[in-house]
Design a protein around this motif. Structure first.
Motif, PDB file in Angstrom:
ATOM      1  N   GLU A  46      33.204  42.514  21.700  1.00 31.90           N
ATOM      2  CA  GLU A  46      33.888  43.678  22.267  1.00 31.90           C
ATOM      3  C   GLU A  46      33.340  44.005  23.653  1.00 31.90           C
ATOM      4  O   GLU A  46      34.104  44.276  24.586  1.00 31.90           O
ATOM      5  N   VAL A  47      32.030  43.974  23.803  1.00 30.76           N
ATOM      6  CA  VAL A  47      31.422  44.247  25.110  1.00 30.76           C
ATOM      7  C   VAL A  47      31.799  43.145  26.096  1.00 30.76           C
ATOM      8  O   VAL A  47      32.149  43.425  27.248  1.00 30.76           O
ATOM      9  N   SER A  48      31.771  41.891  25.655  1.00 34.68           N
ATOM     10  CA  SER A  48      32.150  40.788  26.540  1.00 34.68           C
ATOM     11  C   SER A  48      33.595  40.925  27.014  1.00 34.68           C
ATOM     12  O   SER A  48      33.911  40.631  28.171  1.00 34.68           O
ATOM     13  N   ALA A  49      34.466  41.386  26.132  1.00 30.14           N
ATOM     14  CA  ALA A  49      35.878  41.523  26.481  1.00 30.14           C
ATOM     15  C   ALA A  49      36.156  42.812  27.241  1.00 30.14           C
ATOM     16  O   ALA A  49      36.653  42.783  28.374  1.00 30.14           O
ATOM     17  N   ALA A  50      35.851  43.962  26.626  1.00 31.04           N
ATOM     18  CA  ALA A  50      36.264  45.260  27.172  1.00 31.04           C
ATOM     19  C   ALA A  50      35.370  45.747  28.312  1.00 31.04           C
ATOM     20  O   ALA A  50      35.850  46.401  29.232  1.00 31.04           O
ATOM     21  N   SER A  51      34.089  45.470  28.262  1.00 24.18           N
ATOM     22  CA  SER A  51      33.186  45.884  29.344  1.00 24.18           C
ATOM     23  C   SER A  51      32.874  44.717  30.275  1.00 24.18           C
ATOM     24  O   SER A  51      32.135  44.888  31.233  1.00 24.18           O
ATOM     25  N   GLY A  52      33.436  43.566  29.976  1.00 27.65           N
ATOM     26  CA  GLY A  52      33.138  42.371  30.749  1.00 27.65           C
ATOM     27  C   GLY A  52      34.339  41.805  31.468  1.00 27.65           C
ATOM     28  O   GLY A  52      34.687  42.226  32.571  1.00 27.65           O
ATOM     29  N   CYS A  53      34.972  40.853  30.806  1.00 26.72           N
ATOM     30  CA  CYS A  53      36.054  40.112  31.459  1.00 26.72           C
ATOM     31  C   CYS A  53      37.232  40.983  31.856  1.00 26.72           C
ATOM     32  O   CYS A  53      37.935  40.658  32.815  1.00 26.72           O
ATOM     33  N   LEU A  54      37.477  42.056  31.176  1.00 31.17           N
ATOM     34  CA  LEU A  54      38.550  42.961  31.579  1.00 31.17           C
ATOM     35  C   LEU A  54      38.310  43.448  33.008  1.00 31.17           C
ATOM     36  O   LEU A  54      39.218  43.462  33.844  1.00 31.17           O
ATOM     37  N   PHE A  55      37.078  43.812  33.311  1.00 27.67           N
ATOM     38  CA  PHE A  55      36.756  44.295  34.646  1.00 27.67           C
ATOM     39  C   PHE A  55      36.686  43.164  35.665  1.00 27.67           C
ATOM     40  O   PHE A  55      37.033  43.350  36.828  1.00 27.67           O
ATOM     41  N   VAL A  56      36.258  41.989  35.235  1.00 29.98           N
ATOM     42  CA  VAL A  56      36.305  40.832  36.126  1.00 29.98           C
ATOM     43  C   VAL A  56      37.756  40.567  36.526  1.00 29.98           C
ATOM     44  O   VAL A  56      38.073  40.384  37.701  1.00 29.98           O
ATOM     45  N   GLY A  57      38.652  40.574  35.540  1.00 33.10           N
ATOM     46  CA  GLY A  57      40.063  40.340  35.814  1.00 33.10           C
ATOM     47  C   GLY A  57      40.681  41.405  36.698  1.00 33.10           C
ATOM     48  O   GLY A  57      41.463  41.102  37.608  1.00 33.10           O
ATOM     49  N   LEU A  58      40.334  42.669  36.450  1.00 30.71           N
ATOM     50  CA  LEU A  58      40.851  43.755  37.301  1.00 30.71           C
ATOM     51  C   LEU A  58      40.420  43.577  38.759  1.00 30.71           C
ATOM     52  O   LEU A  58      41.237  43.667  39.678  1.00 30.71           O
ATOM     53  N   GLY A  59      39.149  43.329  38.947  1.00 31.83           N
ATOM     54  CA  GLY A  59      38.636  43.174  40.308  1.00 31.83           C
ATOM     55  C   GLY A  59      39.201  41.961  41.006  1.00 31.83           C
ATOM     56  O   GLY A  59      39.619  42.033  42.171  1.00 31.83           O
ATOM     57  N   LEU A  60      39.243  40.828  40.307  1.00 32.69           N
ATOM     58  CA  LEU A  60      39.797  39.615  40.907  1.00 32.69           C
ATOM     59  C   LEU A  60      41.279  39.773  41.204  1.00 32.69           C
ATOM     60  O   LEU A  60      41.764  39.337  42.253  1.00 32.69           O
ATOM     61  N   GLY A  61      42.001  40.384  40.271  1.00 34.89           N
ATOM     62  CA  GLY A  61      43.431  40.593  40.487  1.00 34.89           C
ATOM     63  C   GLY A  61      43.709  41.414  41.724  1.00 34.89           C
ATOM     64  O   GLY A  61      44.586  41.080  42.535  1.00 34.89           O
ATOM     65  N   ALA A  62      42.954  42.490  41.895  1.00 35.15           N
ATOM     66  CA  ALA A  62      43.143  43.339  43.071  1.00 35.15           C
ATOM     67  C   ALA A  62      42.789  42.588  44.348  1.00 35.15           C
ATOM     68  O   ALA A  62      43.487  42.702  45.359  1.00 35.15           O
ATOM     69  N   LEU A  63      41.704  41.810  44.311  1.00 36.91           N
ATOM     70  CA  LEU A  63      41.325  41.035  45.495  1.00 36.91           C
ATOM     71  C   LEU A  63      42.390  39.999  45.848  1.00 36.91           C
ATOM     72  O   LEU A  63      42.733  39.818  47.018  1.00 36.91           O
ATOM     73  N   ILE A  64      42.884  39.300  44.840  1.00 37.50           N
ATOM     74  CA  ILE A  64      43.873  38.247  45.093  1.00 37.50           C
ATOM     75  C   ILE A  64      45.189  38.834  45.588  1.00 37.50           C
ATOM     76  O   ILE A  64      45.762  38.361  46.567  1.00 37.50           O
ATOM     77  N   LEU A  65      45.673  39.876  44.913  1.00 38.76           N
ATOM     78  CA  LEU A  65      46.944  40.482  45.310  1.00 38.76           C
ATOM     79  C   LEU A  65      46.816  41.264  46.610  1.00 38.76           C
ATOM     80  O   LEU A  65      47.712  41.255  47.437  1.00 38.76           O
ATOM     81  N   ASN A  66      45.724  41.993  46.742  1.00 36.49           N
ATOM     82  CA  ASN A  66      45.444  42.826  47.913  1.00 36.49           C
ATOM     83  C   ASN A  66      46.671  43.622  48.358  1.00 36.49           C
ATOM     84  O   ASN A  66      47.043  43.627  49.525  1.00 36.49           O
ATOM     85  N   GLU A  67      47.280  44.273  47.410  1.00 35.79           N
ATOM     86  CA  GLU A  67      48.429  45.137  47.649  1.00 35.79           C
ATOM     87  C   GLU A  67      48.050  46.558  47.238  1.00 35.79           C
ATOM     88  O   GLU A  67      47.284  46.736  46.286  1.00 35.79           O
ATOM     89  N   PRO A  68      48.585  47.568  47.902  1.00 31.43           N
ATOM     90  CA  PRO A  68      48.218  48.941  47.550  1.00 31.43           C
ATOM     91  C   PRO A  68      48.365  49.260  46.065  1.00 31.43           C
ATOM     92  O   PRO A  68      47.467  49.880  45.481  1.00 31.43           O
ATOM     93  N   MET A  69      49.453  48.840  45.446  1.00 29.58           N
ATOM     94  CA  MET A  69      49.651  49.183  44.040  1.00 29.58           C
ATOM     95  C   MET A  69      48.662  48.458  43.127  1.00 29.58           C
ATOM     96  O   MET A  69      48.320  48.961  42.060  1.00 29.58           O
ATOM     97  N   ALA A  70      48.167  47.294  43.528  1.00 29.11           N
ATOM     98  CA  ALA A  70      47.131  46.614  42.744  1.00 29.11           C
ATOM     99  C   ALA A  70      45.855  47.452  42.744  1.00 29.11           C
ATOM    100  O   ALA A  70      45.196  47.600  41.712  1.00 29.11           O
ATOM    101  N   TRP A  71      45.526  48.017  43.901  1.00 26.91           N
ATOM    102  CA  TRP A  71      44.338  48.878  43.994  1.00 26.91           C
ATOM    103  C   TRP A  71      44.539  50.153  43.188  1.00 26.91           C
ATOM    104  O   TRP A  71      43.604  50.643  42.549  1.00 26.91           O
ATOM    105  N   VAL A  72      45.751  50.682  43.195  1.00 28.69           N
ATOM    106  CA  VAL A  72      46.058  51.876  42.401  1.00 28.69           C
ATOM    107  C   VAL A  72      45.881  51.571  40.916  1.00 28.69           C
ATOM    108  O   VAL A  72      45.327  52.393  40.167  1.00 28.69           O
ATOM    109  N   VAL A  73      46.305  50.410  40.458  1.00 28.50           N
ATOM    110  CA  VAL A  73      46.145  50.035  39.043  1.00 28.50           C
ATOM    111  C   VAL A  73      44.667  50.007  38.662  1.00 28.50           C
ATOM    112  O   VAL A  73      44.281  50.499  37.602  1.00 28.50           O
TER     113      VAL A  73
END
Length: 121
Positions: A46-73
């Motif tokens: 649970e920690v690996s998923a919810a406190s781990g990779c979920l946040f890795v994915g959020l951060g990477l997604g925002a960096l890759i998309l680099n769109e205002p709405m990605a940052w808002v998400v």
């Protein structure tokens, strides 16, 4: 790049680093959060998923998309975390310096990401 871009990127890197800690060091993360595993050790996944990779994915997604709405998400995710934390502080009598500090950080990151990136036109 603007100041907003630099701060967004810094928040994304912070989000990824915190996620990597949860993903790759769940025992350490659980210790920092005063959590312990039960008989099935499900807490580690649970920690690996919810406190781990979920946040890795959020951060990477925002960096890759680099769109205002990605940052808002990402900001809305932090707002959700802050809401859950403050609810628990009051509901579960879980007030501590650490829980209030985490709430403040989550709320500040949420406010920045939403307010600095939400299109106003």
């Amino acid at each position: 790049m603007t100041v907003v871009d630099y701060i967004n990127f810094a928040v994304a890197i912070l989000t990824i680093v915190l996620g990597l800690m949860g993903w790759l060091a769940p025992r350490w993360t659980m210790h920092q959060l005063d959590m312990s595993a039960g008989p099935s050790n499900m807490a580690y996944t649970e920690v690996s998923a919810a406190s781990g990779c979920l946040f890795v994915g959020l951060g990477l997604g925002a960096l890759i998309l680099n769109e205002p709405m990605a940052w808002v998400v990402v900001g809305l995710a932090y707002a959700g975390a802050a809401t859950g934390r403050v609810t628990s502080i009051f509901r579960d009598d879980a007030a501590s310096r650490q829980s209030w500090t985490f709430f403040g950080c989550e709320a500040a990151l949420a406010a920045w990401l939403v307010l600095a990136n939400f299109p106003m036109t």
